[in-house]
Each structure stands twice: as structure tokens, then as C-alpha cells.
Design a protein around this motif. Structure first.
Motif, mmCIF file in Angstrom:
data_model
loop_
_atom_site.group_PDB
_atom_site.id
_atom_site.type_symbol
_atom_site.label_atom_id
_atom_site.label_comp_id
_atom_site.label_asym_id
_atom_site.label_seq_id
_atom_site.Cartn_x
_atom_site.Cartn_y
_atom_site.Cartn_z
ATOM 1 N N MET A 1 0.843 -1.173 0.000
ATOM 2 C CA MET A 1 0.000 0.000 0.000
ATOM 3 C C MET A 1 0.892 1.240 0.000
ATOM 4 N N THR A 2 0.566 2.163 -0.899
ATOM 5 C CA THR A 2 1.271 3.425 -0.949
ATOM 6 C C THR A 2 0.472 4.439 -0.146
ATOM 7 N N GLU A 3 1.041 4.859 0.976
ATOM 8 C CA GLU A 3 0.327 5.737 1.889
ATOM 9 C C GLU A 3 1.126 7.018 2.104
ATOM 10 N N LEU A 4 0.450 8.129 1.977
ATOM 11 C CA LEU A 4 1.061 9.421 2.230
ATOM 12 C C LEU A 4 0.621 9.926 3.597
ATOM 13 N N LYS A 5 1.552 10.442 4.369
ATOM 14 C CA LYS A 5 1.212 11.070 5.643
ATOM 15 C C LYS A 5 0.976 12.547 5.348
ATOM 16 N N LEU A 6 -0.236 12.997 5.597
ATOM 17 C CA LEU A 6 -0.631 14.364 5.285
ATOM 18 C C LEU A 6 -0.510 15.304 6.473
ATOM 19 N N LEU A 7 -0.644 14.749 7.670
ATOM 20 C CA LEU A 7 -0.601 15.546 8.888
ATOM 21 C C LEU A 7 -0.091 14.651 10.006
ATOM 22 N N ASP A 8 0.833 15.160 10.783
ATOM 23 C CA ASP A 8 1.374 14.390 11.898
ATOM 24 C C ASP A 8 1.633 15.344 13.055
ATOM 25 N N THR A 9 0.686 15.383 13.985
ATOM 26 C CA THR A 9 0.790 16.277 15.132
ATOM 27 C C THR A 9 0.627 15.465 16.410
ATOM 28 N N GLU A 10 0.738 16.132 17.532
ATOM 29 C CA GLU A 10 0.547 15.434 18.807
ATOM 30 C C GLU A 10 -0.909 15.043 19.020
ATOM 31 N N TYR A 11 -1.834 15.672 18.300
ATOM 32 C CA TYR A 11 -3.253 15.386 18.494
ATOM 33 C C TYR A 11 -3.893 14.545 17.394
ATOM 34 N N ALA A 12 -3.257 14.446 16.220
ATOM 35 C CA ALA A 12 -3.864 13.654 15.138
ATOM 36 C C ALA A 12 -2.857 13.357 14.038
ATOM 37 N N GLN A 13 -3.148 12.276 13.329
ATOM 38 C CA GLN A 13 -2.409 11.933 12.120
ATOM 39 C C GLN A 13 -3.453 11.745 11.011
ATOM 40 N N THR A 28 -5.612 11.380 18.793
ATOM 41 C CA THR A 28 -5.033 11.008 20.076
ATOM 42 C C THR A 28 -5.880 11.628 21.193
ATOM 43 N N PRO A 29 -5.666 11.217 22.438
ATOM 44 C CA PRO A 29 -6.456 11.782 23.542
ATOM 45 C C PRO A 29 -6.311 13.293 23.694
ATOM 46 N N SER A 30 -5.265 13.882 23.151
ATOM 47 C CA SER A 30 -5.084 15.326 23.300
ATOM 48 C C SER A 30 -5.864 16.152 22.277
ATOM 49 N N MET A 31 -6.587 15.502 21.352
ATOM 50 C CA MET A 31 -7.372 16.214 20.329
ATOM 51 C C MET A 31 -8.439 17.083 20.990
ATOM 52 N N GLN A 32 -8.403 18.371 20.677
ATOM 53 C CA GLN A 32 -9.367 19.330 21.215
ATOM 54 C C GLN A 32 -10.295 19.804 20.089
ATOM 55 N N SER A 33 -11.387 20.372 20.467
ATOM 56 C CA SER A 33 -12.427 20.770 19.519
ATOM 57 C C SER A 33 -11.896 21.663 18.392
ATOM 58 N N HIS A 34 -11.099 22.651 18.729
ATOM 59 C CA HIS A 34 -10.626 23.608 17.728
ATOM 60 C C HIS A 34 -9.629 22.998 16.732
ATOM 61 N N LEU A 62 -10.846 9.125 21.278
ATOM 62 C CA LEU A 62 -11.633 10.333 21.489
ATOM 63 C C LEU A 62 -11.864 10.562 22.976
ATOM 64 N N GLN A 63 -11.512 11.750 23.455
ATOM 65 C CA GLN A 63 -11.666 12.089 24.878
ATOM 66 C C GLN A 63 -12.498 13.347 25.098
ATOM 67 N N HIS A 64 -12.617 14.191 24.065
ATOM 68 C CA HIS A 64 -13.263 15.489 24.232
ATOM 69 C C HIS A 64 -14.321 15.686 23.152
ATOM 70 N N PRO A 65 -15.522 16.075 23.540
ATOM 71 C CA PRO A 65 -16.558 16.339 22.535
ATOM 72 C C PRO A 65 -16.224 17.590 21.720
ATOM 73 N N ILE A 66 -16.834 17.690 20.565
ATOM 74 C CA ILE A 66 -16.640 18.866 19.707
ATOM 75 C C ILE A 66 -17.664 19.914 20.126
ATOM 76 N N ASP A 67 -17.209 21.137 20.356
ATOM 77 C CA ASP A 67 -18.117 22.180 20.839
ATOM 78 C C ASP A 67 -19.055 22.663 19.728
ATOM 79 N N ASP A 68 -20.057 23.451 20.116
ATOM 80 C CA ASP A 68 -21.093 23.893 19.180
ATOM 81 C C ASP A 68 -20.536 24.700 18.012
ATOM 82 N N GLU A 69 -19.569 25.559 18.282
ATOM 83 C CA GLU A 69 -18.981 26.376 17.216
ATOM 84 C C GLU A 69 -18.360 25.495 16.130
ATOM 85 N N HIS A 70 -17.604 24.513 16.534
ATOM 86 C CA HIS A 70 -16.927 23.659 15.555
ATOM 87 C C HIS A 70 -17.877 22.644 14.936
#
Length: 135
Positions: A1-13, A28-34, A62-70
Motif C-alpha cells: 500500500m502506498t500511503e502518504l502522511k498528510l498531517l502528523d501532530t501530537e493530536y492527530a495523524q 489522540t487523547p489530546s485532540m481538542q475541539s478547535h 476520542l476524549q473530548h466532545p466537539i463544541d457547538d462552534e466547531h
């Protein structure tokens, strides 16, 4: 499989499987709404540019719900763009904890109403196998 990594942060890949034309993310558990907007926007751009139609959401941590704005941005901006770009299948890998699974219910209901084909899984491998099997 040829896979490209588009985003690699402490909160998501975010990845793009070129062979199967599948976008998939892992949060990851650190993913926040914004932080969802960056992740989803990058996935949308890749889906549209490559004619991809499938997305796998690995939301097991998933540890945090997405707020109304997002949520408003997701439902009012991102979802219409994704549907117009041809998004057709969504595999969701849900958290083990029932409380965090319920966060996904509104998304599943609304996205299904827009015509998206959706399946829920507890393992990434099962979700990816399903996406590979659908047209």
C-alpha cells in the motif's frame, strides 16, 4: 500500500492511501475541539484533489466532545463540501467507552441523511477492509 502522511501532530495523524483512494485519520487523547478544522480541511482538500470517495475515522482515543462552534462548521461548511466532492463511504472506529461513542451519534445521523454510506467498527482493520470492498 502506498500511503502518504498528510498531517502528523501530537493530536492527530492524517493519511492518504493512494492505491485504494482512502483518507484516514487517527486522533489522540489530546485532540481538542478547535483542532478538528485543520484535520478535516486537509482531508477534504486531498479527497477533492484525488477523486477519493472514502474516509476512515479512527476515533478510538476520542476524549473530548466537539463544541457547538466547531460542530456548526462541520455541519454547515465541511459536510456540504465533502458531499459535493463525491464522498460516499465512511468507516468509523469508535472508542471502547460508551460515553464517548455517543458523541458520534449526531454525526452519523446527519451524514447518513445526506446520503453517506456509513459503517461503525471497533477495529481499524475491519473498517479498512469494508472500505476496500465498497464501490
Amino acid at each position: 500500500m502506498t500511503e502518504l502522511k498528510l498531517l502528523d501532530t501530537e493530536y492527530a495523524q492524517l493519511f492518504y492511501d493512494q492505491e485504494n483512494r482512502i483518507i484516514h485519520h487517527h486522533i489522540t487523547p489530546s485532540m481538542q475541539s478547535h483542532q478538528w478544522q485543520e484535520l478535516l480541511s486537509k482531508g477534504y482538500q486531498t479527497l477533492k484533489a484525488n477523486g477519493a470517495k472514502k474516509w476512515l475515522s479512527d476515533n478510538r482515543e476520542l476524549q473530548h466532545p466537539i463544541d457547538d462552534e466547531h460542530n456548526g462548521w462541520i455541519f454547515g461548511v465541511w459536510l456540504p463540501q465533502m458531499m459535493a466532492a463525491g464522498w460516499s463511504a465512511w468507516a468509523i472506529v469508535v472508542p471502547d467507552e460508551v460515553a464517548f461513542r455517543t458523541v458520534m451519534i449526531d454525526f452519523i445521523d446527519e451524514f447518513y441523511e445526506k446520503g453517506l454510506r456509513i459503517m461503525v467498527f471497533s477495529k481499524v482493520e475491519d473498517g479498512m477492509a469494508w472500505l476496500k470492498s465498497v464501490n
